[in-house]
Write a protein that holds these residues in place. Structure first.
Motif, mmCIF file in Angstrom:
data_model
loop_
_atom_site.group_PDB
_atom_site.id
_atom_site.type_symbol
_atom_site.label_atom_id
_atom_site.label_comp_id
_atom_site.label_asym_id
_atom_site.label_seq_id
_atom_site.Cartn_x
_atom_site.Cartn_y
_atom_site.Cartn_z
ATOM 1 N N LEU A 163 -75.520 25.397 -10.755
ATOM 2 C CA LEU A 163 -74.380 24.841 -10.040
ATOM 3 C C LEU A 163 -74.639 24.993 -8.545
ATOM 4 O O LEU A 163 -74.845 26.103 -8.049
ATOM 5 N N GLY A 164 -74.631 23.870 -7.809
ATOM 6 C CA GLY A 164 -74.801 23.902 -6.366
ATOM 7 C C GLY A 164 -73.466 23.696 -5.673
ATOM 8 O O GLY A 164 -72.632 22.899 -6.129
ATOM 9 N N PHE A 165 -73.260 24.378 -4.574
ATOM 10 C CA PHE A 165 -71.978 24.323 -3.860
ATOM 11 C C PHE A 165 -72.175 23.860 -2.424
ATOM 12 O O PHE A 165 -73.295 23.863 -1.896
ATOM 13 N N ALA A 166 -71.074 23.456 -1.802
ATOM 14 C CA ALA A 166 -71.133 22.992 -0.421
ATOM 15 C C ALA A 166 -71.616 24.110 0.500
ATOM 16 O O ALA A 166 -72.292 23.853 1.498
ATOM 17 N N GLU A 167 -71.277 25.345 0.188
ATOM 18 C CA GLU A 167 -71.706 26.496 0.973
ATOM 19 C C GLU A 167 -72.113 27.623 0.032
ATOM 20 O O GLU A 167 -71.615 27.740 -1.083
ATOM 21 N N GLY A 168 -73.003 28.451 0.503
ATOM 22 C CA GLY A 168 -73.381 29.620 -0.266
ATOM 23 C C GLY A 168 -74.489 29.345 -1.277
ATOM 24 O O GLY A 168 -74.983 28.221 -1.411
ATOM 25 N N THR A 169 -74.851 30.377 -1.986
ATOM 26 C CA THR A 169 -75.948 30.276 -2.947
ATOM 27 C C THR A 169 -75.493 29.609 -4.237
ATOM 28 O O THR A 169 -74.300 29.644 -4.583
ATOM 29 N N PRO A 170 -76.426 28.989 -4.969
ATOM 30 C CA PRO A 170 -76.067 28.375 -6.250
ATOM 31 C C PRO A 170 -75.759 29.433 -7.306
ATOM 32 O O PRO A 170 -76.083 30.617 -7.143
ATOM 33 N N ARG A 171 -75.151 28.983 -8.387
ATOM 34 C CA ARG A 171 -74.877 29.859 -9.527
ATOM 35 C C ARG A 171 -75.676 29.357 -10.721
ATOM 36 O O ARG A 171 -75.709 28.147 -10.996
ATOM 37 N N HIS A 172 -76.306 30.276 -11.430
ATOM 38 C CA HIS A 172 -77.129 29.912 -12.573
ATOM 39 C C HIS A 172 -76.483 30.392 -13.867
ATOM 40 O O HIS A 172 -75.949 31.507 -13.930
ATOM 41 N N PHE A 173 -76.547 29.536 -14.875
ATOM 42 C CA PHE A 173 -76.156 29.909 -16.227
ATOM 43 C C PHE A 173 -77.336 29.660 -17.152
ATOM 44 O O PHE A 173 -77.940 28.578 -17.120
ATOM 45 N N ASP A 174 -77.659 30.637 -17.977
ATOM 46 C CA ASP A 174 -78.655 30.449 -19.023
ATOM 47 C C ASP A 174 -77.932 30.094 -20.319
ATOM 48 O O ASP A 174 -76.948 30.761 -20.692
#
Length: 284
Positions: free
Chosen positions: A236-247
């Motif tokens: 998951l990519g966001f407008a600001e900050g680091t992405p979030r990963h789901f396995d």
């Protein structure tokens, strides 16, 4: 003979007196309610740090410019229901007030593993079991035993994973990109979602998939089962900050997504597999 009778009567009187004293000492009248104070006279604006202990679970919640977040044992968005329950202690008036030991702790639920809350450096507040009226609970402060109306505590579990928000997308972050196993969704400058590869799904289905992610909530969150390995990854990519990963740990019969950064598994119903992973929505 007369002296023996007098001695016997004296012994009987002393025995009766001793029994009377023993009964008087053992008698405990019912607790008499006193003035009903508030559980805590603090207001939410006065605190920015909360510590919670439940058994071996130690948690901390901190407030920043973006709101309250779980800060220990992991950094994560905090579950709204649990936060609401804890904040409901602030300014909450008690229905009744007793002396600290007026009721046995086995009856108040304070004997074994109560929920212990500390607002900042203020003394601990111990949350016990249900009281006699619906929604009520026993609460022990450093100075009194209270009975208070706390319906927000009903039905909640208190292990550390229960404090993590079940939302897959944090509400305060703007989702811009979804990298799924077979598709990539990107939000353009006009707010419309586009999918790659193009032409395989309708625009309505693509937009619905993005909305489904924004609304998605796990049924439960558990510590990661390290015996199970991922079969694919979602980013998951966001407008600001680091992405979030789901396995993806499981996609049949149910959907299990792991956040490797938090070390937890998000459990979702099997009917979420198509809408979240495959851009499949009946009728679109």
């Amino acid at each position: 003979m007369k002296q023996r009778r007098i001695l016997l009567i004296a012994v009987l009187l002393l025995t009766i007196a001793a029994l009377g004293i023993a009964l008087w000492r053992s008698y405990r009248p019912p607790p008499t309610p006193g003035a009903a104070p508030v559980i805590s006279d603090l207001t939410p604006s006065q605190i920015d740090h909360i510590r919670i202990r439940y058994g071996s679970n130690l948690l901390e919640i901190a407030r920043s410019n973006t709101g309250w977040r779980l800060s220990a044992p992991v950094q994560a968005p905090v579950d709204t229901a649990h936060l609401k329950a804890i904040l409901s202690l602030l300014g909450q008036p008690a229905q009744q007030s007793y002396a600290p030991r007026a009721i046995e702790q086995t009856k108040t639920g304070l004997a074994d593993h109560p929920l212990v809350v500390r607002f900042g450096q203020i003394g601990p507040i111990r949350i016990g079991g249900p009281g006699p009226s619906r929604g009520s609970r026993y609460v022990a402060t450093p100075h009194a035993l209270l009975l208070a109306d706390l319906p927000a505590f009903g039905g909640l579990q208190w292990g550390w994973t229960h404090w993590i928000s079940r939302a897959l997308v944090p509400p305060q972050r703007q989702l811009q990109k979804l990298v799924l196993p077979h598709f990539t969704l990107v939000r353009d400058d006009r707010g419309r979602w586009q999918a790659q590869p193009a032409g395989q799904r309708s625009a309505a289905a693509v937009a619905t998939t993005a909305q489904t992610w924004l609304r998605a909530q796990a049924l439960a969150i558990t510590p990661a089962d390290q015996s199970r390995q991922r079969v694919a990854r979602i980013t998951l990519g966001f407008a600001e900050g680091t992405p979030r990963h789901f396995d993806i740990i499981e996609r049949y019969p149910n959907l299990i997504l792991r956040d490797p950064a938090l070390g937890v598994d998000y459990h979702l119903a099997g009917n979420r597999i198509g809408p979240l992973l495959d851009i499949q929505h009946p009728g679109l």
